[in-house]
Design a protein around this motif. Structure first.
Motif, PDB file in Angstrom:
ATOM      1  N   HIS A   4     -10.373  -5.842  11.169  1.00  0.00           N
ATOM      2  CA  HIS A   4     -11.652  -6.131  11.813  1.00  0.00           C
ATOM      3  C   HIS A   4     -11.377  -6.642  13.225  1.00  0.00           C
ATOM      4  O   HIS A   4     -10.823  -7.739  13.394  1.00  0.00           O
ATOM      5  N   CYS A  43      -1.262  -3.029   8.346  1.00  0.00           N
ATOM      6  CA  CYS A  43      -1.982  -3.487   7.156  1.00  0.00           C
ATOM      7  C   CYS A  43      -2.011  -2.333   6.159  1.00  0.00           C
ATOM      8  O   CYS A  43      -2.554  -1.266   6.461  1.00  0.00           O
ATOM      9  N   TYR A  56      -6.350  -7.111   4.410  1.00  0.00           N
ATOM     10  CA  TYR A  56      -7.197  -7.084   5.599  1.00  0.00           C
ATOM     11  C   TYR A  56      -6.743  -8.129   6.602  1.00  0.00           C
ATOM     12  O   TYR A  56      -6.103  -9.122   6.285  1.00  0.00           O
ATOM     13  N   ALA A  90      -3.793   0.612  10.224  1.00  0.00           N
ATOM     14  CA  ALA A  90      -4.323   0.424   8.877  1.00  0.00           C
ATOM     15  C   ALA A  90      -4.018   1.670   8.052  1.00  0.00           C
ATOM     16  O   ALA A  90      -4.336   2.788   8.477  1.00  0.00           O
ATOM     17  N   LYS A 110      -8.951 -10.170   9.620  1.00  0.00           N
ATOM     18  CA  LYS A 110     -10.276 -10.413  10.177  1.00  0.00           C
ATOM     19  C   LYS A 110     -10.179 -11.091  11.539  1.00  0.00           C
ATOM     20  O   LYS A 110      -9.176 -11.698  11.873  1.00  0.00           O
ATOM     21  N   VAL A 113      -7.975  -2.782   5.842  1.00  0.00           N
ATOM     22  CA  VAL A 113      -9.020  -2.883   6.863  1.00  0.00           C
ATOM     23  C   VAL A 113      -8.606  -3.912   7.915  1.00  0.00           C
ATOM     24  O   VAL A 113      -8.178  -5.019   7.577  1.00  0.00           O
ATOM     25  N   HIS A 136      -3.803 -11.185   3.152  1.00  0.00           N
ATOM     26  CA  HIS A 136      -4.930 -11.313   4.069  1.00  0.00           C
ATOM     27  C   HIS A 136      -4.613 -12.277   5.207  1.00  0.00           C
ATOM     28  O   HIS A 136      -3.897 -13.256   5.024  1.00  0.00           O
TER      29      HIS A 136
END
Length: 290
Positions: free
Chosen positions: A221, A181, A194, A213, A196, A219, A163
């Protein structure tokens, strides 16, 4: 302990240049600053083990290491990598190595670094299974103010269980992919990954994609104020991967393929002012939700 203003060089070094292993730093010690590390056969700096924590690497020049420039292993934690130039590492590895690599390790912040022309990724993670790891995966708290360019495979690569909590004010140029990712690895490891708060970054001419992704539970963001220019596909969501564009005023332009390509994945555009222009194909597939 601290190292300040030292220089290491020469191919006669058989191992790591600076090895930090199982040392109980208290958060104020463990500083490597203004070190020049060049032409080392293995890793430039290696941090390994859960008791290796709160190390700071500042103002260092790490180049031409045979393996990774900085390698963070087995639950070690680096608190800060700042103002470092990490370039041309990994020439002794058959498949290349990265500028900064984490294998079940953690870095709280990477700030104002130049990470360029490494033989694999600029920043990479590894979550392969090891029986002695109690907390699998990797976490990077923040990457900010960095230039990540012309690395041979990807700019930033996250494997399953890995992450990044914030990715802001960076420039990614000339990598085959900007950020990748994935939630399933070739060795069968699965788990959410992920990135973010992708905010105020400049992605330019990353050859295959700017953001990618891949697989379910992968994910990315996207926040506000990013520009994605050139390359084949700007935003790529495949095989269940998801990219959420929740912020405002993002620009996707000048791709030779698709501005947005979601073949089996999903791109969710929630913010206002997203501009998709001057791409050979503005959108592909039907999984784009506005």
């Amino acid at each position: 302990g601290s190292l300040y203003g030292v220089a290491f060089s020469g191919n006669d070094w058989a191992g790591q240049c600076v090895r930090i292993q199982e040392v109980p730093y208290d958060g104020t010690n463990g500083v490597i600053q203004k070190a020049t590390i060049r032409d080392i056969k293995s890793h430039g700096i290696l941090a390994s083990g859960a008791n290796c924590k709160n190390v700071r690497i500042l103002d260092c020049d790490i180049a031409h290491s045979g393996m990774n420039g900085i390698n963070v292993l087995y639950e070690a934690t680096i608190s800060l990598i700042q103002n470092c130039v990490i370039t041309n590492n990994g020439h002794r590895a058959p498949e290349g190595c990265s500028g900064i690599n984490l294998c079940h390790g953690n870095v709280n912040k990477i700030q104002n670094c130049t990470i360029t022309n490494n033989t694999d990724k600029g920043i990479s993670t590894n979550s392969d299974k090891y029986s002695f790891i109690t907390t699998p995966g990797c976490t990077i708290g923040t990457i900010t103010g960095c230039t990540i360019s012309n690395n041979h495979v990807n700019g930033v690569y996250l494997k399953p269980l890995c992450h990044i909590n914030s990715f802001t004010n960076n420039t990614l140029i000339g990598n085959p992919d900007g950020i990748v990712c994935v939630s399933t690895s070739r060795k069968g490891v699965t788990g959410a990954s992920y990135v973010k708060n992708v905010t105020n970054n400049r992605f330019r001419n990353n050859t295959n994609s700017q953001l990618h992704a891949h697989y379910n539970k992968a994910v990315i963001h996207v926040g506000t104020g990013n520009t994605f220019t050139g390359g084949k596909n700007a935003v790529l969501a495949l095989a269940g991967g998801t990219i959420k564009i929740a912020g405002n005023n993002n620009t996707i332009q000048g791709s030779t393929g698709a501005g947005i390509d979601c073949n089996g994945g999903t791109v969710l555009i929630q913010g206002s002012g997203t501009k998709i222009k001057n791409n050979d194909s503005a959108k592909l597939n039907s999984n784009i939700l506005v």
